[in-house]
Design an enzyme around this catalytic site. Structure first.
Site, mmCIF file in Angstrom:
data_model
loop_
_atom_site.group_PDB
_atom_site.id
_atom_site.type_symbol
_atom_site.label_atom_id
_atom_site.label_comp_id
_atom_site.label_asym_id
_atom_site.label_seq_id
_atom_site.Cartn_x
_atom_site.Cartn_y
_atom_site.Cartn_z
ATOM 1 N NE ARG A 17 6.914 -7.681 -3.844
ATOM 2 C CZ ARG A 17 6.076 -6.984 -3.104
ATOM 3 N NH1 ARG A 17 5.253 -7.604 -2.270
ATOM 4 N NH2 ARG A 17 6.051 -5.666 -3.161
ATOM 5 N N GLY A 24 3.720 -4.327 -5.706
ATOM 6 C CA GLY A 24 3.325 -5.722 -5.930
ATOM 7 C C GLY A 24 2.270 -5.838 -7.019
ATOM 8 C CE LYS A 34 -0.779 -1.702 -0.414
ATOM 9 N NZ LYS A 34 0.608 -2.091 -0.650
ATOM 10 N N GLY A 76 5.759 0.605 -1.588
ATOM 11 C CA GLY A 76 6.042 1.605 -0.555
ATOM 12 C C GLY A 76 7.534 1.899 -0.468
HETATM 13 P P1 ADP Z 1 0.873 -1.562 -5.596
HETATM 14 O O1 ADP Z 1 0.729 -2.938 -4.996
HETATM 15 O O2 ADP Z 1 1.368 -1.612 -6.996
HETATM 16 O O3 ADP Z 1 1.641 -0.625 -4.716
HETATM 17 P P2 ADP Z 1 -1.719 -0.812 -4.582
HETATM 18 O O4 ADP Z 1 -1.675 -1.983 -3.685
HETATM 19 O O5 ADP Z 1 -1.692 0.536 -3.984
HETATM 20 O O6 ADP Z 1 -0.601 -0.929 -5.719
HETATM 21 O O7 ADP Z 1 -3.040 -0.832 -5.460
HETATM 22 C C1 ADP Z 1 -3.371 -1.896 -6.303
HETATM 23 C C2 ADP Z 1 -4.858 -2.073 -6.342
HETATM 24 O O8 ADP Z 1 -5.501 -0.840 -6.645
HETATM 25 C C3 ADP Z 1 -5.302 -3.037 -7.402
HETATM 26 O O9 ADP Z 1 -5.781 -4.205 -6.760
HETATM 27 C C4 ADP Z 1 -6.409 -2.287 -8.147
HETATM 28 O O10 ADP Z 1 -7.557 -3.094 -8.368
HETATM 29 C C5 ADP Z 1 -6.736 -1.161 -7.192
HETATM 30 N N1 ADP Z 1 -7.339 0.000 -7.848
HETATM 31 C C6 ADP Z 1 -6.860 0.707 -8.877
HETATM 32 N N2 ADP Z 1 -7.724 1.680 -9.227
HETATM 33 C C7 ADP Z 1 -8.779 1.591 -8.403
HETATM 34 C C8 ADP Z 1 -10.014 2.298 -8.272
HETATM 35 N N3 ADP Z 1 -10.321 3.300 -9.083
HETATM 36 N N4 ADP Z 1 -10.858 1.901 -7.287
HETATM 37 C C9 ADP Z 1 -10.546 0.878 -6.482
HETATM 38 N N5 ADP Z 1 -9.412 0.175 -6.563
HETATM 39 C C10 ADP Z 1 -8.535 0.515 -7.508
HETATM 40 MG MG MG Z 2 -0.562 -3.736 -3.505
#
Ligand code: ADP
Ligand code: MG
Length: 406
Positions: free
Chosen positions: A36, A361, A212, A384
């Protein structure tokens, strides 16, 4: 068309740039992924070249103001923007003055002493409780610092906060220019291809994972109208498993979304994992095994998609002409739970007739860390925001508020 930073005449003018420096980082300030920061460079460099006095603002992480003074102090310490200023200075090849204040004399005098082409980074906007509330008094204080505003924080444009909405709203009313930056332009252009997808660019497949769930699950309903298939992985899968009546053990489940998940599943477009990699504990797991999704042990939690699912998902992805992906398939930060996320990256890399966008992210960090950066058509800096721009047919509050070009 929105007014663009390249159209601004701002020599000697104070320009606030809302950037997205909300980088994945550790509590000690170590930056885990600087995508970023790099992505914000073209706009910052353009303003430096134009001789503007550049005031950068960004949020970093979350600060819980309702949990007492100790939690606030801890939140602030863990989300100090100072390390970002250092990282940015290296990329820019010039000094970045970090101001450890979000209002008051210290900030005002730092802004006033900026010379043309100099760059300042203000402390985390979320040090102010009024930021996320779009507090008019706070917006007025910040807007009062500047002659113009550039919105380049795509990752924050889905939120109408003081720094993303309040400032440009005031400056618009004062007849001062508000514009989008290069990153914002690039994001809008690429995501438009995931908003309305023509028949020749189908099948259109969305992949939703990550953690999330409560934020992301709501988007499914509108994605169902746009996509041909939605692949669900990450933590979100467990809410769907619960909806199907499976044991979910100690996996994260959003109980209040189970009914909604049931409804979405009825669309027939949802593809769920068929097996999982499960562990006894999140950190330092002693027992790790592969189980079918209808056979998850009570005392274990799902950490990644299993080998059968990797093949199933890869076959789906191979058919796609457009892919939008948000959220890793598993806990990719730990090597033993990376295979699912790697399999998705590989399937996208192997499909050379597909337009692919990954957003978020952590998702972007995963793609970079696993070495697949060049295999994607576009790596969005917003999670988001990328979901919401698709959901809202190309609209985001932080973009809509920016002036139209004349
Ligand atoms: P982004 O930042 O790409 O939008 P999120 O913040 O929603 O994604 O999610 C990212 C996190 O989700 C990562 O830190 C990953 O470790 C976690 N994650 C993925 N699968 C699982 C799971 N089955 N249980 C717990 N955490 C998970
Ligand atoms: Mg995230």
């Amino acid at each position: 068309m929105k007014l663009h930073v390249k159209d601004l005449i701002v020599e000697g003018k104070k320009v606030i740039v809302r950037v997205d420096f909300n980088v994945p980082h550790n509590d000690d300030g170590t930056i885990r992924d600087d995508t970023r920061i790099v992505a914000a460079l073209p706009t910052i460099k353009e303003l430096v070249k134009k001789g503007a006095k550049v005031i950068l603002m960004s949020h970093l992480g979350k600060i819980k103001f309702n949990k007492g003074p100790e939690a606030i102090a801890k939140g602030k310490a863990a989300n100090d923007l100072a390390p970002v200023a250092e990282c940015l200075a290296k990329y820019l090849g010039q000094a970045v003055e970090f101001v450890d204040a979000t209002r008051g004399e210290k900030l005002v005098s730092a802004v006033d002493s900026l010379k043309n082409g100099e760059v300042l980074l203000m402390q985390n906007t979320r040090y102010e409780e009024g930021e996320t509330k779009n507090d008019p008094e706070l917006s007025a204080i910040w807007a009062g610092l500047a002659d113009a505003f550039v919105m380049d924080a795509f990752g924050s444009a889905h939120r109408a906060h003081a720094s993303t909405y309040g400032i440009p709203e005031i400056l618009n009313n004062e007849g001062k220019p508000t514009a989008i930056g290069y990153l914002m332009e690039k994001e809008i252009v690429n995501l438009a291809r995931c908003v309305s997808v023509e028949p020749k660019d189908r099948p259109y497949i969305a992949i939703l994972g990550g953690l999330k769930v409560s934020d992301k699950i709501k988007v499914i309903e509108s994605l169902l109208l746009k996509c041909d298939r939605i692949i669900i992985c990450g933590a979100m899968a467990y809410t769907f498993f619960k909806a199907l009546g499976y044991e979910t053990g100690t996996s994260p489940v959003e109980d209040d979304q189970v009914e909604y998940a049931k409804k979405c599943y009825k669309s027939g477009k949802i593809v769920l994992p068929v097996d999982n990699v499960v562990a006894d504990e999140f950190e330092d797991a002693k027992v790790v095994k592969i189980v079918d999704c209808d056979n998850l042990p009570v005392h274990m939690m799902g950490m990644d998609i299993g080998p059968k699912t990797r093949v199933l998902f890869a076959n789906e992805i191979a058919k796609a002409h457009t892919v939008f992906w948000n959220g890793p398939a598993g806990v990719f930060e730990q090597e033993r739970f990376q295979a699912g996320t790697i399999a998705i990256c590989q399937a996208i890399a192997d499909n050379d007739h597909c337009f692919s966008v990954v957003g978020g992210g952590d998702s972007a960090a995963a793609v970079n860390q696993l070495g697949f950066t060049s295999k994607f058509s576009h790596i969005s800096t917003g999670g988001g925001a990328s979901l919401q721009i698709i959901e809202n047919d190309g609209h985001l509050p932080g973009v809509d508020i920016i002036s139209e070009a004349k």
